[in-house]
Scaffold this active site. Structure first.
Site, PDB file in Angstrom:
ATOM      1  N   HIS A 100       0.826  -1.212   0.000  1.00 17.41           N
ATOM      2  CA  HIS A 100       0.000   0.000   0.000  1.00 17.41           C
ATOM      3  C   HIS A 100       0.860   1.262   0.000  1.00 17.41           C
ATOM      4  CE1 HIS A 100      -2.762   3.091   1.448  1.00 17.41           C
ATOM      5  NE2 HIS A 100      -3.764   2.302   1.122  1.00 17.41           N
ATOM      6  N   ARG A 101       1.831   1.346   0.871  1.00 10.69           N
ATOM      7  CA  ARG A 101       2.790   2.443   1.018  1.00 10.69           C
ATOM      8  C   ARG A 101       2.201   3.762   1.514  1.00 10.69           C
ATOM      9  NH1 ARG A 101       6.728   2.896  -3.987  1.00 10.69           N
ATOM     10  NH2 ARG A 101       4.783   3.148  -5.115  1.00 10.69           N
ATOM     11  N   ASP A 102       0.956   3.764   1.958  1.00 13.21           N
ATOM     12  CA  ASP A 102       0.374   5.000   2.487  1.00 13.21           C
ATOM     13  C   ASP A 102      -0.650   4.683   3.580  1.00 13.21           C
ATOM     14  OD1 ASP A 102       0.151   7.772   2.676  1.00 13.21           O
ATOM     15  OD2 ASP A 102      -1.354   7.919   1.098  1.00 13.21           O
ATOM     16  N   VAL A 103      -0.279   3.778   4.496  1.00 10.94           N
ATOM     17  CA  VAL A 103      -1.157   3.424   5.606  1.00 10.94           C
ATOM     18  C   VAL A 103      -1.058   4.547   6.637  1.00 10.94           C
ATOM     19  CG1 VAL A 103      -1.673   1.736   7.409  1.00 10.94           C
ATOM     20  CG2 VAL A 103      -0.852   0.960   5.166  1.00 10.94           C
ATOM     21  N   ASN A 107      -6.264   7.385   5.611  1.00 12.94           N
ATOM     22  CA  ASN A 107      -6.625   6.319   4.672  1.00 12.94           C
ATOM     23  C   ASN A 107      -7.277   5.120   5.349  1.00 12.94           C
ATOM     24  OD1 ASN A 107      -5.854   7.660   2.347  1.00 12.94           O
ATOM     25  ND2 ASN A 107      -3.752   6.948   2.491  1.00 12.94           N
TER      26      ASN A 107
END
Length: 181
Positions: A100-103, A107
Site C-alpha cells: 500500500h505504502r500510504d497506511v 486512509n
C-alpha cells in the site's frame, strides 16, 4: 488537470487496475474506471463514516483518550485487509506483491455501522504492473513511513505493517511517534 502528465496518468491507471482486483470487506471497493473526454475517473464504493484522523482529532478536542479496545479492533481490521492485499494473486496464481505504502489515519475509514476500510491504493505498488517510480523516489507521508521507504529503497509488506504500527501507537498514546523536519 493531470491528464497531460504521462507519469500521473500511468499511476492513475495502475491504481485502478490494481484496486479493481482487491475485493475484501476491509478494503474500499473500486467499481469502475472510465474516461469522459480527456478526463479519467475511478468510481469507488461510498463509505458513510469518518477517517481515523477526524475521529482521533475529535477525541482529542473533547479531552477523551481514544479507547484502546477500539484502536486494537480497528487495527485488527486493517491487518485483515492488508493481509488480503499482501497475499493477493492474479488469476494464474502469481503473487501481485501489493504494498500500500500510504497506511495513515486519513486512509483508514470507520463507517457509521462500525465497518473498517482501507482507502487509497493510489501509491500502492505491484510487481506485475508497469513501474512508474524512479529510483530513490519517496512516496507517502513521512510521519508514517518505514525506514526503507523513507530512504527510497524497495518495500514489501513489512513496510505497511510498520506504518500500521506507527498509526496504532498514535491512537493509543495520543502522540505522534515521528515529528519534526
Amino acid at each position: 488537470q493531470h491528464t497531460e502528465n504521462p507519469d500521473f496518468m500511468q499511476m492513475f491507471l495502475n491504481e485502478a487496475k490494481l484496486a479493481a482486483q482487491l475485493s475484501h470487506p476491509n478494503i474500499c471497493q473500486i467499481f469502475d474506471l472510465g474516461r469522459i473526454g480527456d478526463s479519467f475517473f475511478i468510481a469507488m464504493e461510498y463509505v458513510a463514516g469518518r477517517d481515523m484522523n477526524r475521529i482521533i482529532n475529535a477525541s482529542n478536542r473533547v479531552g477523551i483518550p481514544f479507547p484502546m479496545e477500539y484502536a486494537l479492533k480497528i487495527a485488527s481490521n486493517c491487518c485483515e485487509g492488508l493481509y488480503y492485499a499482501h497475499s493477493k494473486t492474479d488469476n494464474k496464481g502469481h503473487a501481485l506483491n501489493v504494498v500500500h505504502r500510504d497506511v495513515t489515519p486519513e486512509n483508514i475509514i470507520v463507517s457509521f455501522d462500525g465497518g473498517v476500510k482501507l482507502l487509497d491504493f493510489g501509491i500502492a505498488k505491484a510487481e506485475n504492473l508497469v513501474q512508474t517510480d524512479r529510483p530513490g523516489e519517496v512516496k507517502g507521508k513521512l510521519s508514517y513511513m518505514s525506514p526503507e521507504q523513507c530512504q527510497g529503497k524497495d518495500t514489501d509488506n513489512r513496510s505497511d505493517i510498520f506504518s500500521l504500527g506507527v498509526v496504532l501507537y498514535e491512537w493509543i498514546t495520543g502522540f505522534r511517534l515521528f515529528t519534526g523536519d
